[in-house]
Write a protein that holds these residues in place. Sequence first.
Motif, PDB file in Angstrom:
ATOM      1  N   CYS A  93       0.833  -1.205   0.000  1.00 21.63           N
ATOM      2  CA  CYS A  93       0.000   0.000   0.000  1.00 21.63           C
ATOM      3  C   CYS A  93       0.867   1.254   0.000  1.00 21.63           C
ATOM      4  O   CYS A  93       0.589   2.212  -0.729  1.00 21.63           O
ATOM      5  CB  CYS A  93      -0.934   0.010   1.212  1.00 21.63           C
ATOM      6  SG  CYS A  93      -2.163  -1.316   1.202  1.00 21.63           S
ATOM      7  N   TYR A  94       1.925   1.253   0.791  1.00 21.97           N
ATOM      8  CA  TYR A  94       2.837   2.389   0.871  1.00 21.97           C
ATOM      9  C   TYR A  94       3.496   2.661  -0.476  1.00 21.97           C
ATOM     10  O   TYR A  94       3.678   3.812  -0.869  1.00 21.97           O
ATOM     11  CB  TYR A  94       3.903   2.141   1.940  1.00 21.97           C
ATOM     12  CG  TYR A  94       4.829   3.313   2.125  1.00 21.97           C
ATOM     13  CD1 TYR A  94       4.520   4.326   3.024  1.00 21.97           C
ATOM     14  CD2 TYR A  94       6.020   3.411   1.410  1.00 21.97           C
ATOM     15  CE1 TYR A  94       5.365   5.409   3.202  1.00 21.97           C
ATOM     16  CE2 TYR A  94       6.873   4.491   1.578  1.00 21.97           C
ATOM     17  CZ  TYR A  94       6.539   5.484   2.472  1.00 21.97           C
ATOM     18  OH  TYR A  94       7.378   6.558   2.631  1.00 21.97           O
ATOM     19  N   ARG A  95       3.866   1.605  -1.180  1.00 21.70           N
ATOM     20  CA  ARG A  95       4.503   1.789  -2.492  1.00 21.70           C
ATOM     21  C   ARG A  95       3.540   2.410  -3.496  1.00 21.70           C
ATOM     22  O   ARG A  95       3.966   3.114  -4.414  1.00 21.70           O
ATOM     23  CB  ARG A  95       5.036   0.457  -2.999  1.00 21.70           C
ATOM     24  CG  ARG A  95       6.264   0.005  -2.240  1.00 21.70           C
ATOM     25  CD  ARG A  95       6.757  -1.342  -2.701  1.00 21.70           C
ATOM     26  NE  ARG A  95       7.988  -1.705  -2.004  1.00 21.70           N
ATOM     27  CZ  ARG A  95       8.430  -2.932  -1.869  1.00 21.70           C
ATOM     28  NH1 ARG A  95       7.752  -3.940  -2.401  1.00 21.70           N
ATOM     29  NH2 ARG A  95       9.539  -3.170  -1.214  1.00 21.70           N
ATOM     30  N   PRO A 112       2.314   6.758  -0.120  1.00 20.51           N
ATOM     31  CA  PRO A 112       2.689   6.744   1.296  1.00 20.51           C
ATOM     32  C   PRO A 112       1.510   6.948   2.252  1.00 20.51           C
ATOM     33  O   PRO A 112       1.440   6.305   3.302  1.00 20.51           O
ATOM     34  CB  PRO A 112       3.709   7.881   1.405  1.00 20.51           C
ATOM     35  CG  PRO A 112       4.307   7.966   0.036  1.00 20.51           C
ATOM     36  CD  PRO A 112       3.169   7.652  -0.897  1.00 20.51           C
ATOM     37  N   GLU A 113       0.569   7.813   1.869  1.00 27.14           N
ATOM     38  CA  GLU A 113      -0.610   8.037   2.716  1.00 27.14           C
ATOM     39  C   GLU A 113      -1.466   6.781   2.805  1.00 27.14           C
ATOM     40  O   GLU A 113      -2.061   6.482   3.844  1.00 27.14           O
ATOM     41  CB  GLU A 113      -1.442   9.201   2.166  1.00 27.14           C
ATOM     42  CG  GLU A 113      -2.665   9.522   2.993  1.00 27.14           C
ATOM     43  CD  GLU A 113      -3.592  10.529   2.336  1.00 27.14           C
ATOM     44  OE1 GLU A 113      -4.716  10.691   2.850  1.00 27.14           O
ATOM     45  OE2 GLU A 113      -3.214  11.137   1.314  1.00 27.14           O
ATOM     46  N   TYR A 114      -1.526   6.038   1.728  1.00 30.37           N
ATOM     47  CA  TYR A 114      -2.280   4.790   1.675  1.00 30.37           C
ATOM     48  C   TYR A 114      -1.699   3.794   2.689  1.00 30.37           C
ATOM     49  O   TYR A 114      -2.411   3.231   3.522  1.00 30.37           O
ATOM     50  CB  TYR A 114      -2.203   4.260   0.251  1.00 30.37           C
ATOM     51  CG  TYR A 114      -3.046   3.069  -0.129  1.00 30.37           C
ATOM     52  CD1 TYR A 114      -3.931   2.448   0.736  1.00 30.37           C
ATOM     53  CD2 TYR A 114      -2.939   2.557  -1.420  1.00 30.37           C
ATOM     54  CE1 TYR A 114      -4.686   1.361   0.341  1.00 30.37           C
ATOM     55  CE2 TYR A 114      -3.686   1.470  -1.829  1.00 30.37           C
ATOM     56  CZ  TYR A 114      -4.555   0.874  -0.947  1.00 30.37           C
ATOM     57  OH  TYR A 114      -5.288  -0.202  -1.351  1.00 30.37           O
ATOM     58  N   GLY A 115      -0.398   3.596   2.641  1.00 31.00           N
ATOM     59  CA  GLY A 115       0.241   2.677   3.571  1.00 31.00           C
ATOM     60  C   GLY A 115       0.099   3.117   5.014  1.00 31.00           C
ATOM     61  O   GLY A 115      -0.205   2.310   5.897  1.00 31.00           O
ATOM     62  N   ALA A 116       0.288   4.406   5.259  1.00 28.12           N
ATOM     63  CA  ALA A 116       0.185   4.929   6.624  1.00 28.12           C
ATOM     64  C   ALA A 116      -1.241   4.788   7.156  1.00 28.12           C
ATOM     65  O   ALA A 116      -1.438   4.463   8.333  1.00 28.12           O
ATOM     66  CB  ALA A 116       0.614   6.391   6.652  1.00 28.12           C
ATOM     67  N   PHE A 129       4.007   2.005  11.672  1.00 21.70           N
ATOM     68  CA  PHE A 129       4.679   1.888  10.387  1.00 21.70           C
ATOM     69  C   PHE A 129       6.004   2.646  10.432  1.00 21.70           C
ATOM     70  O   PHE A 129       6.062   3.782  10.862  1.00 21.70           O
ATOM     71  CB  PHE A 129       3.790   2.448   9.274  1.00 21.70           C
ATOM     72  CG  PHE A 129       4.404   2.319   7.913  1.00 21.70           C
ATOM     73  CD1 PHE A 129       4.344   1.115   7.243  1.00 21.70           C
ATOM     74  CD2 PHE A 129       5.058   3.380   7.338  1.00 21.70           C
ATOM     75  CE1 PHE A 129       4.914   0.979   6.000  1.00 21.70           C
ATOM     76  CE2 PHE A 129       5.636   3.248   6.081  1.00 21.70           C
ATOM     77  CZ  PHE A 129       5.559   2.048   5.425  1.00 21.70           C
ATOM     78  N   ILE A 189       9.817  -1.023   4.735  1.00 24.30           N
ATOM     79  CA  ILE A 189       9.964  -1.031   3.280  1.00 24.30           C
ATOM     80  C   ILE A 189      11.292  -1.662   2.906  1.00 24.30           C
ATOM     81  O   ILE A 189      11.370  -2.486   2.015  1.00 24.30           O
ATOM     82  CB  ILE A 189       9.850   0.383   2.713  1.00 24.30           C
ATOM     83  CG1 ILE A 189       8.476   0.931   2.999  1.00 24.30           C
ATOM     84  CG2 ILE A 189      10.118   0.381   1.219  1.00 24.30           C
ATOM     85  CD1 ILE A 189       8.326   2.389   2.741  1.00 24.30           C
TER      86      ILE A 189
END
Length: 97
Positions: A70-72, A75-79, A89, A94
Motif C-alpha cells: 500500500c505504501y509503495r 505513502p498516505e495509503y500505507g500509513a 509503520f 519497506i
Amino acid sequence: MQDERFREPPLKISGDADRYNHRDGNDDYRQPGDLFRLMTAAQKEQLFQNYKAAMAGVPVEIVKRQIVHCYRADPEYGAGVAKAMGINFTPQMIAAE
C-alpha cells in the motif's frame, strides 16, 4: 484429460525468441496509487476500515507486507492502513521487503 481438438496450432517464429517479461514498462503500484489519490477523505477512511475488517486475525508479518505494498502505491495509503490496523509503520518495513 486434455482435448486435442482445442490445441493451439504451431507458431512459426524467426529470430531470437524469449519469454515475454510482463513487468517491463509495467509498474504494479501506479494504478492503485492513482485510484487512491482520486478518493475523498471519507472514501479513504472506508478503505482503511475495509482493510482492518478483512485482515482481522491475519498474522502481523503478513499484514506488514501488505502495508508495504500500500505504501509503495502511495505513502498516505500505507500509513492509513497501518494506523487502522494499529501497526506502527516505519521506513525500515519497506527496506525489509
